[in-house]
Design a protein around this motif. Structure first.
Motif, mmCIF file in Angstrom:
data_model
loop_
_atom_site.group_PDB
_atom_site.id
_atom_site.type_symbol
_atom_site.label_atom_id
_atom_site.label_comp_id
_atom_site.label_asym_id
_atom_site.label_seq_id
_atom_site.Cartn_x
_atom_site.Cartn_y
_atom_site.Cartn_z
ATOM 1 N N LEU A 9 -21.783 -21.523 -16.757
ATOM 2 C CA LEU A 9 -20.626 -21.747 -15.888
ATOM 3 C C LEU A 9 -21.045 -21.702 -14.425
ATOM 4 N N HIS A 10 -21.970 -20.826 -14.096
ATOM 5 C CA HIS A 10 -22.472 -20.745 -12.725
ATOM 6 C C HIS A 10 -23.218 -22.023 -12.364
ATOM 7 N N LEU A 53 -17.460 -18.656 -9.316
ATOM 8 C CA LEU A 53 -16.511 -18.635 -10.433
ATOM 9 C C LEU A 53 -15.109 -18.279 -9.929
ATOM 10 N N ALA A 54 -15.026 -17.327 -9.015
ATOM 11 C CA ALA A 54 -13.722 -16.951 -8.462
ATOM 12 C C ALA A 54 -13.067 -18.130 -7.760
ATOM 13 N N SER A 55 -13.839 -18.878 -7.011
ATOM 14 C CA SER A 55 -13.300 -20.036 -6.306
ATOM 15 C C SER A 55 -12.786 -21.094 -7.281
ATOM 16 N N GLY A 93 -20.401 -25.224 -13.491
ATOM 17 C CA GLY A 93 -18.978 -25.166 -13.166
ATOM 18 C C GLY A 93 -18.142 -25.099 -14.425
ATOM 19 N N VAL A 94 -16.937 -24.579 -14.286
ATOM 20 C CA VAL A 94 -16.059 -24.373 -15.437
ATOM 21 C C VAL A 94 -15.641 -25.695 -16.065
ATOM 22 N N GLU A 95 -15.183 -26.605 -15.256
ATOM 23 C CA GLU A 95 -14.637 -27.856 -15.803
ATOM 24 C C GLU A 95 -15.709 -28.744 -16.427
ATOM 25 N N GLN A 96 -16.930 -28.693 -15.893
ATOM 26 C CA GLN A 96 -17.994 -29.553 -16.413
ATOM 27 C C GLN A 96 -18.695 -28.962 -17.635
ATOM 28 N N THR A 97 -18.482 -27.688 -17.916
ATOM 29 C CA THR A 97 -19.173 -27.022 -19.007
ATOM 30 C C THR A 97 -18.398 -27.176 -20.304
#
Length: 192
Positions: A25-26, A112-114, A29-33
């Protein structure tokens, strides 16, 4: 915050998946993972992911828990140092040591927070607790230094780190973090 605790490979599949999720995720990114990306990084068959985590959000939550555990481990090691100034400067050294990783992907927790702040699923509050724990620890260090403004100083320290992480990543210049780390170390010394 550092990746050092996340690099070790835990024995259980659930733990491997959570650790891999934090790393992937780092990096992506969240959406691409995808769940498949995380399964591959954890060396777990993708079908097994659903046994441990019913949704991607559950896996993101486990990644947040991995960040919290990494922070607690780091704080435990820092707390072994004799003075609050040494503890705070060792924290800076850890950040500086991760500058190449930060230049590529940003701060693991801050990034991740962002990302999670843009969603309406409540995970943003969970990652905020991790950052809040770091601020609380830094506040304790400044308070141990006899500072009445310990909370404000702690927020300033973490804000400086998050800001330099963003600039280091945006400009892909790891030396920015090293320079800011040295400045923050002098600042800590000036507060004693």
């Amino acid at each position: 915050m550092t990746h050092s605790e996340q690099v070790r490979r835990p024995a259980g599949k659930r733990e491997r998946l959570a650790t891999a999720a934090a790393r992937v995720l780092h990096e992506q990114g969240v959406e691409q993972t995808t769940l498949a990306d995380i399964a591959r990084a954890a060396d777990v068959p993708v079908g097994n992911v659903y046994y441990y985590f019913k949704t991607k959000n559950d896996l993101v939550g486990a990644a947040i828990d991995a960040h919290a555990q990494s922070l607690q481990s780091m704080i435990g090691a820092l707390d072994a140092l004799p003075t609050p100034q040494e503890r705070l400067k060792a924290l800076l050294d850890g950040w500086i040591g991760q500058r190449e990783l930060t230049a590529r992907y940003g701060c693991p927790t801050g990034t991740l927070a962002s990302e999670l702040d843009k969603r309406a699923d409540g995970l943003d509050r969970a990652i905020a607790q991790v950052i809040g724990a770091l601020i609380d620890w830094a506040e304790q260090q400044f308070r141990a230094m006899g500072r009445d403004d310990a909370h404000e100083l702690a927020v300033a320290l973490v804000a400086a780190y998050q800001g330099i992480s963003l600039l280091t990543n945006t400009l892909r210049d790891p030396e920015l973090m090293a320079t800011e780390g040295r400045r923050l170390a002098r600042w800590i010394d000036s507060l004693a």
